[in-house]
Every structure is written in structure tokens, then in C-alpha cells.
Scaffold this motif. Structure first.
Motif, short mmCIF file in Angstrom:
data_model
loop_
_atom_site.label_atom_id
_atom_site.label_comp_id
_atom_site.label_asym_id
_atom_site.label_seq_id
_atom_site.Cartn_x
_atom_site.Cartn_y
_atom_site.Cartn_z
N ASN A 118 0.81 -1.22 0.00
CA ASN A 118 0.00 0.00 0.00
C ASN A 118 0.84 1.27 0.00
O ASN A 118 0.38 2.32 -0.43
N ASP A 119 2.07 1.17 0.48
CA ASP A 119 2.95 2.34 0.53
C ASP A 119 3.70 2.56 -0.78
O ASP A 119 4.36 3.58 -0.95
N LEU A 120 3.63 1.60 -1.71
CA LEU A 120 4.40 1.69 -2.94
C LEU A 120 3.59 2.30 -4.08
O LEU A 120 2.38 2.16 -4.14
N LYS A 121 4.32 2.92 -4.98
CA LYS A 121 3.72 3.41 -6.23
C LYS A 121 4.07 2.42 -7.33
O LYS A 121 4.97 1.59 -7.18
N VAL A 122 3.36 2.50 -8.44
CA VAL A 122 3.56 1.56 -9.54
C VAL A 122 5.02 1.54 -9.99
O VAL A 122 5.60 0.47 -10.22
N ASP A 123 5.63 2.71 -10.11
CA ASP A 123 7.03 2.78 -10.56
C ASP A 123 7.99 2.10 -9.59
O ASP A 123 9.05 1.63 -10.00
N GLN A 124 7.64 2.06 -8.31
CA GLN A 124 8.52 1.48 -7.31
C GLN A 124 8.47 -0.05 -7.29
O GLN A 124 9.37 -0.68 -6.77
N ILE A 125 7.44 -0.65 -7.85
CA ILE A 125 7.28 -2.10 -7.78
C ILE A 125 7.57 -2.79 -9.12
O ILE A 125 7.75 -3.99 -9.19
N LYS A 126 7.63 -2.02 -10.19
CA LYS A 126 7.86 -2.61 -11.51
C LYS A 126 9.27 -3.16 -11.65
O LYS A 126 10.22 -2.64 -11.08
N GLY A 127 9.37 -4.22 -12.42
CA GLY A 127 10.67 -4.77 -12.80
C GLY A 127 11.36 -5.54 -11.69
O GLY A 127 10.85 -5.72 -10.58
N LYS A 128 12.56 -5.99 -12.03
CA LYS A 128 13.37 -6.77 -11.09
C LYS A 128 13.75 -5.94 -9.88
O LYS A 128 13.71 -6.43 -8.75
N GLN A 129 14.13 -4.69 -10.09
CA GLN A 129 14.52 -3.83 -8.97
C GLN A 129 13.36 -3.65 -7.99
O GLN A 129 13.55 -3.66 -6.79
N GLY A 130 12.15 -3.51 -8.51
CA GLY A 130 10.98 -3.38 -7.65
C GLY A 130 10.74 -4.62 -6.81
O GLY A 130 10.43 -4.54 -5.62
N SER A 131 10.91 -5.79 -7.44
CA SER A 131 10.75 -7.05 -6.71
C SER A 131 11.83 -7.20 -5.64
O SER A 131 11.55 -7.63 -4.51
N ASP A 132 13.06 -6.84 -5.99
CA ASP A 132 14.16 -6.90 -5.01
C ASP A 132 13.93 -5.95 -3.85
O ASP A 132 14.18 -6.30 -2.69
N ASP A 133 13.46 -4.74 -4.15
CA ASP A 133 13.19 -3.77 -3.09
C ASP A 133 12.06 -4.24 -2.18
O ASP A 133 12.14 -4.07 -0.95
N LEU A 134 11.03 -4.83 -2.75
CA LEU A 134 9.93 -5.37 -1.95
C LEU A 134 10.43 -6.47 -1.04
O LEU A 134 10.13 -6.49 0.16
N ALA A 135 11.22 -7.39 -1.57
CA ALA A 135 11.76 -8.49 -0.78
C ALA A 135 12.64 -7.97 0.36
O ALA A 135 12.53 -8.43 1.50
N ALA A 136 13.49 -7.01 0.07
CA ALA A 136 14.37 -6.45 1.10
C ALA A 136 13.57 -5.75 2.19
O ALA A 136 13.86 -5.91 3.39
N SER A 137 12.57 -5.00 1.79
CA SER A 137 11.73 -4.30 2.76
C SER A 137 11.00 -5.28 3.67
O SER A 137 10.96 -5.11 4.89
N LEU A 138 10.42 -6.32 3.08
CA LEU A 138 9.71 -7.32 3.87
C LEU A 138 10.65 -8.06 4.81
O LEU A 138 10.32 -8.33 5.96
N MET A 139 11.85 -8.38 4.32
CA MET A 139 12.81 -9.08 5.15
C MET A 139 13.20 -8.23 6.37
O MET A 139 13.27 -8.73 7.49
N ASN A 140 13.42 -6.94 6.14
CA ASN A 140 13.79 -6.05 7.25
C ASN A 140 12.67 -5.91 8.27
O ASN A 140 12.93 -5.76 9.46
N GLN A 141 11.43 -5.95 7.82
CA GLN A 141 10.30 -5.81 8.73
C GLN A 141 9.96 -7.10 9.46
O GLN A 141 9.51 -7.06 10.60
N LEU A 142 10.15 -8.23 8.81
CA LEU A 142 9.70 -9.51 9.39
C LEU A 142 10.78 -10.23 10.20
O LEU A 142 10.45 -10.93 11.17
N ASN A 143 12.04 -10.11 9.84
CA ASN A 143 13.09 -10.86 10.54
C ASN A 143 13.15 -10.60 12.05
O ASN A 143 13.42 -11.52 12.81
N PRO A 144 12.90 -9.38 12.53
CA PRO A 144 12.95 -9.18 13.99
C PRO A 144 11.92 -10.00 14.77
O PRO A 144 12.06 -10.16 15.98
N LEU A 145 10.93 -10.56 14.12
CA LEU A 145 9.90 -11.34 14.81
C LEU A 145 10.38 -12.71 15.25
O LEU A 145 9.81 -13.31 16.16
N PHE A 146 11.40 -13.23 14.61
CA PHE A 146 11.79 -14.62 14.81
C PHE A 146 12.97 -14.74 15.76
O PHE A 146 14.00 -14.11 15.56
N GLN A 147 12.81 -15.58 16.79
CA GLN A 147 13.86 -15.79 17.77
C GLN A 147 14.73 -16.99 17.43
O GLN A 147 15.87 -17.08 17.86
#
Length: 145
Positions: free
Chosen positions: A101-130
Motif C-alpha cells: 500500500n505504501d508503494l507506487k507503480v514505478d517502485q514495484i515494476k521490474g526486477k529492482q521493484g521485486s528486489d526492493d519489496l523483498a528487502a523491505s519485507l525481510m527487514n520488517q519480518l526478521n525481527p519477529l523470529f527468535q
């Protein structure tokens, strides 16, 4: 007086070198940890992967553009996979939707967009796991309308 100045400069340079080496080791361990790990079998990858299918939401809350995305989360071990599955319906899917919801179409398009999404999710989710962490996130399906 000159000797005191030389000693002070030497101490400052020594401290700077120590700080530099410490920072360099931390960044190398974060980046290169996957490279130094022993290779794992395809069966281990399959056993420690959770697939999140077809999350549909709009991009950028004020937009009418809709995205459908499926993701594969490769987790470090069985305990992390169990933790991930326990949090999947509540926290994981919510975090994915909020991030999209925070992304614009230009930010998610292409390989770079997919990589950025994956990195963002990893940074947000990894602190949950012990008991481990997310090793990799792959975008397995992405359709933007």
C-alpha cells in the motif's frame, strides 16, 4: 607539547582503525553470511519454504492500481518455519499488504521493484523470529492492473 600532540593523534588514529574494522566486519557478516554457509540440498530448501499465494491489494492508497502478488519465503530452519506459519495470517500478510500500500507503480515494476519489496519485507519480518530468520524472499507471481 609536540610529544603530547603526537600521542593524541596516534590514539585517535588507532581508535578510528578499530571502529572501521568493527564496522567492516559487521557489514561483511550481514552481506556475506549466505556465501560462507554450507550448500543446502533442494529438499532442505523445499522443506523450509513457505509460499504465500495471491495477495491482492491496491498500490498507494489513493490509487486505483491493483497488484496481485505471490511470494516464497525461504526460512533458516524448521523452528523458524513453524514461527512463520503461526504468524502468517495475522502479522505476515498484514505487513505485506501495508508494504504494498505504501508503494507506487514505478517502485514495484521490474526486477529492482521485486528486489526492493523483498528487502523491505525481510527487514520488517526478521525481527519477529527468535529461532532463525528469513534467508530469502522470491516474488513468484506479480500482476499489476
Amino acid at each position: 607539547m609536540v610529544i603530547i600532540i603526537l600521542i593524541a593523534i596516534t590514539l585517535i588514529l588507532t581508535a578510528a582503525v578499530l571502529v572501521w574494522n568493527t564496522m567492516d566486519k559487521n557489514s561483511n557478516s550481514a552481506i556475506g553470511s549466505e556465501d560462507t554457509a554450507k550448500p543446502i540440498s533442494s529438499q532442505q530448501v523445499k522443506d523450509n519454504t513457505v509460499i504465500v499465494k495471491e495477495i491482492v491489494t491496491n498500490l498507494n492508497a489513493s490509487s486505483t492500481t491493483v497488484i496481485r502478488v505471490s511470494l516464497a519465503f525461504q526460512l533458516e530452519n524448521e523452528k523458524t518455519k513453524k514461527d512463520f506459519e503461526n504468524l502468517l495470517e495475522s502479522y505476515v500478510k498484514g505487513t505485506i499488504i501495508q508494504t504494498l500500500n505504501d508503494l507506487k507503480v514505478d517502485q514495484i515494476k521490474g526486477k529492482q521493484g521485486s528486489d526492493d519489496l523483498a528487502a523491505s519485507l525481510m527487514n520488517q519480518l526478521n525481527p519477529l523470529f527468535q529461532n532463525g530468520k528469513i534467508k530469502r524472499i522470491d516474488v513468484t507471481d506479480k500482476v499489476i492492473n
